[in-house]
Design an enzyme around this catalytic site. Structure first.
Site, PDB file in Angstrom:
ATOM      1  N   HIS A  38     -16.146  -6.317  26.422  1.00  0.00           N
ATOM      2  CA  HIS A  38     -15.595  -7.156  27.483  1.00  0.00           C
ATOM      3  C   HIS A  38     -14.520  -6.360  28.213  1.00  0.00           C
ATOM      4  O   HIS A  38     -13.675  -5.722  27.589  1.00  0.00           O
ATOM      5  CB  HIS A  38     -15.007  -8.437  26.902  1.00  0.00           C
ATOM      6  N   HIS A  50      -9.576 -10.879  34.095  1.00  0.00           N
ATOM      7  CA  HIS A  50     -10.944 -10.528  33.712  1.00  0.00           C
ATOM      8  C   HIS A  50     -11.926 -11.585  34.202  1.00  0.00           C
ATOM      9  O   HIS A  50     -11.532 -12.665  34.648  1.00  0.00           O
ATOM     10  CB  HIS A  50     -11.045 -10.337  32.195  1.00  0.00           C
ATOM     11  N   CYS A 162     -18.513  -8.484  33.750  1.00  0.00           N
ATOM     12  CA  CYS A 162     -17.086  -8.181  33.630  1.00  0.00           C
ATOM     13  C   CYS A 162     -16.779  -6.717  33.942  1.00  0.00           C
ATOM     14  O   CYS A 162     -15.731  -6.400  34.514  1.00  0.00           O
ATOM     15  CB  CYS A 162     -16.581  -8.545  32.238  1.00  0.00           C
TER      16      CYS A 162
END
Length: 262
Positions: A38, A50, A162
């Site tokens: 991530h 994010h 992401c």
């Protein structure tokens, strides 16, 4: 000698300590036993901006990845939410979380920019570095903050994830062609691996297992390299204000219009 040692350590791991963080850094943390990572932009003061899908929105890629890739939204027991962030487990889109929630118990890694081709290929796992140059921290934070307020479109594991978000914040680059994978090195690695396996008929070009391994690994490396945002020619630099102003339009179409105007 120290330089070579640092380069060697960088090839093995991009892990850093929190004390080394600087605003505008592109950071990431591995999830699900290193299946995927991530990514986000460190905003300073212990905060990370994010892009993610909320819990309950994980399924939908139509691939085997649906069994493994879960939401990267910060998760805490409902009766014990983070004191700084609250309960963000059901949120999706661009969000700001404390670094503890972002890491979700994982280690902290720094995504590297402007690496050499040799270094890039030595990092066999995608989604850790790029040949592309990063813009100034001020530009990076401006894009991230602007998208925090205005969004980055719908999440797509192959074209708008992401890592795509973080790379756009760092470079301002969007892919022009709509039929190709986005900016994500993780997605490019997955496609490269699948392509290398699908090209197994090339085994007829060699009679040994070692020869086949060389052919497949070579195809994997070439595919990763040509898919990197720092090498591709089907990209254009798009101001974040323009990206948001045309939020209902495909990002590839926006990038195409910008490229045609240049």
């Amino acid at each position: 000698m120290d330089t070579w040692i640092k380069m060697g350590m960088g090839v093995l791991s991009n892990k850093i300590s929190r004390d080394e963080l600087k605003p505008g850094d592109h950071i990431y943390s591995w999830r699900q036993a290193y299946i995927y990572a991530h990514h986000g932009i460190y905003a300073g003061e212990g905060k990370v901006i994010h892009f993610t899908r909320g819990a309950g929105q994980e399924i939908g890629t139509g691939t085997v990845l649906d069994r493994f890739i879960l939401s990267s939204s910060p998760a805490h027991p409902e009766d014990n939410p983070c004191q700084q962030c609250g309960d963000q487990s059901r949120l999706d889109g661009v969000m700001c979380s404390c670094i503890d929630c972002f890491l979700s118990g994982g280690d902290l890694y720094l995504f590297e920019y402007n690496v050499s081709p040799v270094f890039f290929l030595a990092k066999a796992r995608g989604g850790t570095c790029t040949l592309a140059h990063s813009d100034s921290p001020e530009d990076v934070l401006h894009r991230a903050s602007f998208l925090l307020e205005n969004g980055f479109g719908g999440y797509n594991i192959f074209k708008n994830n992401c890592e795509d978000f973080a790379i756009y914040c760092k470079t301002g680059l969007l892919v022009i062609t709509s039929i190709s994978v986005g900016r994500s090195g993780q997605a490019a690695s997955f496609i490269a691996a699948a392509s290398a396996i699908a090209s197994s008929p090339l085994r007829f070009l060699t009679t040994s297992f070692s020869g086949l391994a060389v052919v497949v690994s070579g195809m994997y490396c070439v595919s990763r390299y040509v898919s990197d945002i720092g090498v591709r020619r089907d990209v254009a630099k798009v101001p974040v204000e323009r990206l948001v102003a045309h939020s209902g339009v495909e990002k590839s179409d926006i990038a195409t219009n910008v490229a045609q105007e240049e």
